[in-house]
Design a protein around this motif. Sequence first.
Motif, PDB file in Angstrom:
ATOM      1  N   GLU A  28      -4.532  14.326   3.457  1.00 53.93           N
ATOM      2  CA  GLU A  28      -4.220  13.122   2.682  1.00 53.93           C
ATOM      3  C   GLU A  28      -5.411  12.176   2.653  1.00 53.93           C
ATOM      4  N   LYS A  47      -4.977   5.491   2.076  1.00 52.73           N
ATOM      5  CA  LYS A  47      -3.861   4.887   1.353  1.00 52.73           C
ATOM      6  C   LYS A  47      -4.366   4.081   0.158  1.00 52.73           C
ATOM      7  N   GLN A  78       0.852  -1.178   0.000  1.00 56.51           N
ATOM      8  CA  GLN A  78       0.000   0.000   0.000  1.00 56.51           C
ATOM      9  C   GLN A  78       0.893   1.235   0.000  1.00 56.51           C
ATOM     10  N   THR A  79       0.329   2.358  -0.390  1.00 55.96           N
ATOM     11  CA  THR A  79       1.112   3.589  -0.458  1.00 55.96           C
ATOM     12  C   THR A  79       0.207   4.774  -0.145  1.00 55.96           C
ATOM     13  N   PRO A  80       0.741   5.789   0.531  1.00 55.95           N
ATOM     14  CA  PRO A  80      -0.069   6.992   0.718  1.00 55.95           C
ATOM     15  C   PRO A  80      -0.217   7.744  -0.602  1.00 55.95           C
TER      16      PRO A  80
END
Length: 300
Positions: free
Chosen positions: A261, A264, A160-162
């Motif tokens: 943000e 994710k 996973q990635t932000p």
Amino acid sequence: MDRMDAISLFVRVVDSGSFSAVARTLGVGQPAVSKQIAALEAHLGAQLLQRTSRSLTLTEAGRDFYESGVRLLGDLEAAESRVGRGRIAPSGLVRATVVPVFGRLYVVPRLHEFFVRYPDVAVDLVVADRLMNLVEEGIDLGVHNGELSDSSLIARKIAQTPVVTVATPAYLEAHGEPAIPAELEQHFCIIYAPQGAPRIWGFHGRFGPTTHQPKGAFRTNDAEQIRTAVLADLGIAHTPGWLFASEIASGAVRPVLTDYEPAKLSISAVRPGGRFLASKVRVFIDFLAEIFAQDPSLAL
């Protein structure tokens, strides 16, 4: 005629819906594939496929035989693994699709370890900025960012990635730093437009989700050019965090709007449903999950 080879070929033809696609994958002529299927039908004494100039459809006998063939090949693969207890090493070609920059940054640099571990497995990386039709293109698996819309595919979340909004310190010093997403209207946005239309930027603050329609002088459908444009101080970009992980760590770019943000982004290994999982594909998926777990920017 080797019956197991013929059954495997038949399953591949059904999965791809095309004699020519299987022939391309195997590096043989289409007549050779057609001849093998015809020999299998002659051996069984039943027509398995109805062929037209535009499509292939399974007969009733073909549907029954396909389901049995998938089970048989899966059982054989499992039996070899159990009985061999590691002596039967995975082998063959794995065809995988990845987005170009992700493959360059996170997959290719680690392939040496995979080949040391599995010397009989070869890897063909096909780069594409979208998820391809895996069956038609003869692809074993795709590394996919984001949600999966095709329910016929099997997905395993492996990273996973932000989602980050970034710019260089030089750009922010010259133009100021946005404090809320609405202030992006006063900034140069570097626009990702994978199919011609700019992709909307999504945010999530304390009052819930919000979006921004980016505006700017530069747009591209290539993530590598997004990277280059940001590093050239052209503006602000909104991207998966993995694209700038090393630059964020070094300070070459700086995240902004961090209080906004969104959730994710999942990164999944996806493969066609309805077919057995070959050991060569399984070990490659396991390897990707292993190396991504070692990277702080991708770890689950």
